[in-house]
Design an enzyme around this catalytic site. Sequence first.
Site, short mmCIF file in Angstrom:
data_model
loop_
_atom_site.label_atom_id
_atom_site.label_comp_id
_atom_site.label_asym_id
_atom_site.label_seq_id
_atom_site.Cartn_x
_atom_site.Cartn_y
_atom_site.Cartn_z
N PHE A 111 62.21 9.55 39.34
CA PHE A 111 61.18 8.21 39.36
C PHE A 111 60.83 7.88 37.95
O PHE A 111 60.51 6.57 37.71
CB PHE A 111 59.95 8.92 39.84
N LYS A 112 61.35 8.25 36.93
CA LYS A 112 61.38 7.92 35.72
C LYS A 112 61.98 6.54 35.54
O LYS A 112 61.71 5.61 34.61
CB LYS A 112 61.89 8.52 34.60
N ASP A 113 63.22 6.33 36.34
CA ASP A 113 63.67 5.03 36.48
C ASP A 113 63.04 3.83 36.71
O ASP A 113 63.11 2.77 36.41
CB ASP A 113 65.06 5.07 37.42
#
Length: 465
Positions: A111-113
């Site tokens: 989810f960092k993207d």
Amino acid sequence: MRYISTRGEAPVLSFSDVLLTGLAEDGGLYLPQTWPSLSPEEWHALRGLPYPELAARILSLFTGDDIDEATLRQLCAKAYAGFDHPAVVPVVQLENGLFVQELFHGPTLAFKDMAMQILGHLFEHVLSERDSHVTIVGATSGDTGSAAIEACRGRKRLSVIILHPKGRTSEVQRRQMTTVHEANVTNLAVEGTFDDCQDLVKACFADLTFRKDMHLSAVNSINWARIAAQIPYYVYAALNFGAPGQDVSFAVPTGNFGNILAAWAARKMGLPVSRLCVGSNRNDILTRFLNKNDMTMKDVVPSLSPSMDIQVSSNFERLLFELLDRDAAACARIMTSFRSSGHMDVPEQTWEKARTLFSGLALDDAQTEAEIRHLHQNSHYMADPHSAIGIAAGRKFRDKNSPMIAVATAHPAKFPDAMVAATGIHPALPEHLADLFSRKEYYETIPATADAVKNAVRTAVANTH
Ligand SMILES: *Cc1c(COP(=O)(O)O)cnc(C)c1O
């Protein structure tokens, strides 16, 4: 839109300055001076928008005059074009009243993207307006490094140098970083631990001459822009379930508290959210706080969900500041004594306030594995260890009045060993990474000394420009 520090002693800044600055000078974290708020009609008007459009509309509430909405729309379109699902953040039903929203369809499968991809574009935009450049130096034990590298690769105004502890990250995670071959990307394999890497990064920032000469900057989750960029997917999910006419709840596998803070921010902006559930592994400082008002630091224990192996959740300070009705002096006092004593003294009524909205559940590794197996057997769903913890928290706290949406933060193929142990199935990497194990790796091995890192940073910066 202006930004203030949770400790009240740092200059008030605009969005672009907050983006480039990260941590406030007084050691606090930046928050909007006033929260944007949407009426039911305004929420309604956002229904049905494609994700990149929605993200641009929400972000424009935070960028103020610094970046106009048309520019944001272009940047968001580019940022989310590389995701491998047409919905970008699709929602899947698992059980009655329990859903999962997948945030792992970006280039590095975590989810960092969601935030890093748009941050790369925002940095590039602001730096080209200022005709400047920055050098991002960071330490990683896994997901953050690869997300930062993917977001910054090939950008002329950004050099990115990521330190990882040699031989101590998973092979998928290492290869996601080291197989990127770009003039502005440098991977340093440090002969040491993750803590050594973090100390070396701190040493670079503490050398003020070096920091200024190299234009050092950070993209860790205390950067406000990352939180802002995580608000749109909560809005997207809620609108799809019928908000503003329908309440929803969210469950979030939590480490640094950045992801769930974005859900809290969406609620602060008027989105009808009834409950926020924190999922933890055995590093359960937040769950202990929510259940017993016990926020005490302990040593980190490695777990199946390494991105949640934390001692403290830095973004909690933002919630604390709000729960204290923005009393910056009280916030600074509590945080300073927490750092020195290892125990956070949260006033009883402040804790009660947190509990009216937040619930917490912690799972150990055996329970996490059982949850992965249960989801696979009963709902034919493959959840990675982080996501499985969030889903378990969501199941525990769901109620029949509002759909419970757990966010899935990593693709199961990032954690093949845990998936095989729980289900017997080795999840395949998506097509764009299918040849990851045959790609050539590029990294430099260095000893764990500040001089070695600084030399490598100087060389990397000279190579970028
Ligand atoms: C970073 C990360 C988390 C924790 O998110 P926070 O914003 O730090 O709470 C959870 N799961 C995965 C897979 C992550 O990479």
